[in-house]
Design a protein around this motif. Structure first.
Motif, PDB file in Angstrom:
ATOM      1  N   UNK A 310       1.110  -6.372   7.974  1.00 16.89           N
ATOM      2  CA  UNK A 310       1.212  -5.116   7.244  1.00 16.89           C
ATOM      3  C   UNK A 310       1.406  -5.390   5.756  1.00 16.89           C
ATOM      4  N   UNK A 311       0.830  -4.538   4.937  1.00 15.46           N
ATOM      5  CA  UNK A 311       1.178  -4.475   3.521  1.00 15.46           C
ATOM      6  C   UNK A 311       1.915  -3.162   3.327  1.00 15.46           C
ATOM      7  N   UNK A 312       3.236  -3.243   3.211  1.00 14.85           N
ATOM      8  CA  UNK A 312       4.055  -2.037   3.179  1.00 14.85           C
ATOM      9  C   UNK A 312       4.190  -1.436   1.790  1.00 14.85           C
ATOM     10  N   UNK A 313       3.437  -1.953   0.825  1.00 16.95           N
ATOM     11  CA  UNK A 313       3.458  -1.394  -0.528  1.00 16.95           C
ATOM     12  C   UNK A 313       2.380  -0.346  -0.731  1.00 16.95           C
ATOM     13  N   UNK A 314       1.405  -0.277   0.172  1.00 15.81           N
ATOM     14  CA  UNK A 314       0.279   0.639  -0.018  1.00 15.81           C
ATOM     15  C   UNK A 314      -0.360   0.964   1.326  1.00 15.81           C
TER      16      UNK A 314
END
Length: 604
Positions: A310-314
């Motif tokens: 996951x990329x939890x910034x975007x």
């Protein structure tokens, strides 16, 4: 140096001011980046595909190095950086988090309980998210909190000073940041129930006032969980599981995690001592529990490649939510009937409601489930008054895609193959290996399971179906399983083409449907109906007044739009036949009966 040999990231969280809904949190790094350590809070939580900006709830933040104040600067909406520091110092961030979101997604704290998801309270340490994490969960101060306990699937930090005992405050451990934020925490004076499924302890945690028959609930959930474990194959991928449930007067919601689920339910939906039969509300709650439990395999471990990691910034875009949410929505109620918790007739009733809900929205003719999946961030999770006319649910229609695929696999293989085989293949190839599912991975899995003759045909059908907007041929497919499909108008009244908002009795329009009489006459969502043919109208009286009319009749409606009184002439129409009911055929052939039993179980 292996990450296991490096100092862990240390967190502390304390319900410091329950009345003000404030958690105090600290994050300590023993070997921070001397060039300036960056910290970030996730912008969204896995399983809920919308940017939620959790950092907006941080109300104060300060830094210390070896106990001395240190300057920290904000980089963007959810990131901070401590200014460069000398090597060898220990850096700590101390911050307060406002927690007043009574949902399964964020954090909530008052004098009755505390709840949080890690994505809402634990800052990630950039460059060190692969480190082990220790988190000290502290009890609120005061005699009134002496009986509080902790419920979470976070592993106990055994052998660590201050390590927590089961259901106790103290130190817990996570292998890395990803695990830390995947175990929500409930604290308070909750009710606790237990059951064993395939040798694994499962807890039911109920927070809030209730009169639940925990024995009945535990037995029903045990049967559902054991069936799902058997589907994928024992042992299950966790050694403990918790159903963390907030009980309220009116509420519904769930969010999956790797070894637990956070649930919100209405107290009336829970079973009670002496309850007869299986009320609709209880079936709904069991379906919710089943749905989130199925996610233990499908989406928590069998993941789209776009989610690994996951990329939890975007936003993380995938066109596959129709499979990960839709297939789960198919199996949630199917698990209830196959485990014997509900009857085949109960199941067909639930399935008919799903079909009806999909047919009621004209958005299904404009948006495919693949597009709905991709646009979840901006459309499905941000629905407005035009949503029924513009979008389709990848949950509901995705479940019907799963149904149609399952029926075709079973019928085309004389019952030897099914969607169960597809799910097991995905589990073995992706869930157990950690390899993400490519955007074409579902089509490839269906092609393989279906074999040389059936597989390519069904893979092409599936791809065309999820990328197109055609209605599914459910009546034809169900007929081959001895199931009759009936569609009729939901009401005997003529059609106005609107849906009313829930409220205080006024007839306020929540939605105005495409192609309906109201839209053709110029009515809009937000309008408040006040009179029909000169008589006062409310939410309860509207249907009664329409029952006295016929399709083709013209009625005069007075409405308030904002603060202006307007009038419209509306020509009523035939009510669409979008209420679907399903029932076993009285005379089903031997082949159809055999297929039906294979699909719904021996009782079908």
């Amino acid at each position: 140096m292996p990450s296991a040999a490096l100092p862990p990231i240390e967190y502390r969280i304390r319900p410091a001011h329950p009345g003000a809904h404030l958690f105090e949190v600290s994050c300590t790094v023993r070997d921070p980046d001397p060039a300036g350590q960056v910290f970030r809070l996730p912008a969204w939580i896995p399983g809920s595909y919308m940017i939620r900006e959790f950092a907006r709830n941080i109300v104060s933040l300060r830094a210390e190095v070896d106990g001395q104040p240190w300057r920290v600067e904000k980089l963007d909406k959810h990131s901070w950086r401590a200014v460069p520091l000398r090597a060898g110092g220990t850096l700590s961030l101390h911050y307060e988090v406002y927690a007043w979101d009574l949902s399964v997604r964020a954090a909530h704290l008052d004098e009755t309980h505390g709840f949080f998801n890690g994505t809402s309270v634990f800052l990630a340490v950039e460059g060190r998210t692969d480190r082990a994490c220790l988190v000290d969960i502290e009890r609120p101060e005061g005699a009134g909190y002496r009986d509080w306990k902790v419920a979470t699937a976070l592993p106990l930090a055994r052998g660590v000073r201050g390590g927590a005992r089961a259901y106790g405050f103290g130190v817990y451990r996570a292998a890395d940041y990803d695990e830390l934020i995947d175990h929500p925490v409930e604290m308070g004076t909750f009710t606790l129930g237990h059951f064993e499924a395939a040798g694994v302890t499962h807890d039911i945690v109920l927070t809030g006032r209730h009169d639940c028959d925990l024995g009945r609930l535990a037995e029903d959930l045990r049967r559902v969980c054991e069936w799902q474990i058997a589907l994928f194959g024992a042992p299950p991928p966790m050694d403990y599981y918790a159903f963390l449930t907030m009980v309220v007067g009116d509420g519904y919601g769930g969010l999956e995690h790797r070894a637990s689920t956070a649930l919100l339910c209405s107290r009336a939906d829970l079973p009670w001592k002496g309850m007869e039969g299986l009320p609709d509300g209880y079936k709904t709650f069991l379906g919710l529990c089943s749905h989130e439990y199925f996610h233990t395999w499908n989406v928590k471990r069998i993941k789209p490649a776009a989610f690994t990691p996951y990329d939890l910034t975007q936003e993380n875009y995938t066109r596959l939510l129709w499979a990960f949410e839709g297939f789960t929505s198919y199996y949630d109620d199917l698990a209830l009937v196959r485990s014997g918790v509900i009857t085949p007739d109960d199941y067909l009733g639930l399935l008919g409601k799903t079909v009806s809900n999909v047919l009621k929205g004209n958005g299904r003719s404009k948006q495919s489930v693949a597009e709905s999946s991709f646009d979840a961030w901006t459309k499905y999770y941000r629905q407005d008054e035009n949503a029924p006319n513009a979008i389709v649910s990848y949950y509901a229609k995705g479940a019907l895609v799963a149904l149609a695929l399952d029926l075709q696999l079973r019928a085309g293989s004389d019952g030897k193959k099914s969607l169960d085989d597809v799910m097991r293949l995905l589990w073995q190839r992706h869930g157990q290996t950690g390899q993400g599912v490519a955007e074409t991975g579902l089509f490839e899995a269906v092609r393989e399971v279906g074999g040389d003759t059936l597989g390519p045909k069904l893979a092409r059908w599936l791809q065309k179906t999820v990328e197109g907007t055609d209605d599914l041929p459910l009546a034809r497919l169900l007929k081959g399983f001895g199931i009759e499909y009936h569609a009729e108008p939901a009401s005997k009244a003529p059609w106005l083409g609107v849906k009313l908002a829930a409220g205080n009795g006024e007839a306020k329009l929540a939605n105005v449907f495409d192609g309906g009489p109201a839209q053709a006459a110029g009515l809009s969502a937000g309008d408040v109906l006040v009179a029909l043919d000169g008589l006062k109208v409310g939410s309860k009286s509207l249907d009664e007044m329409l029952l006295r009319r016929r399709p083709g009749d013209a009625v005069k409606l007075h409405v308030f739009r904002r603060d202006e009184l307007m009038s419209f002439s509306v020509v009523l129409a035939e009510t669409p036949a979008d209420k679907v009911s399903l029932k076993p055929a009285i005379k089903a052939g031997a082949v159809a009966s055999k297929l039906r039993r294979g699909w719904l179980g021996s009782a079908a």
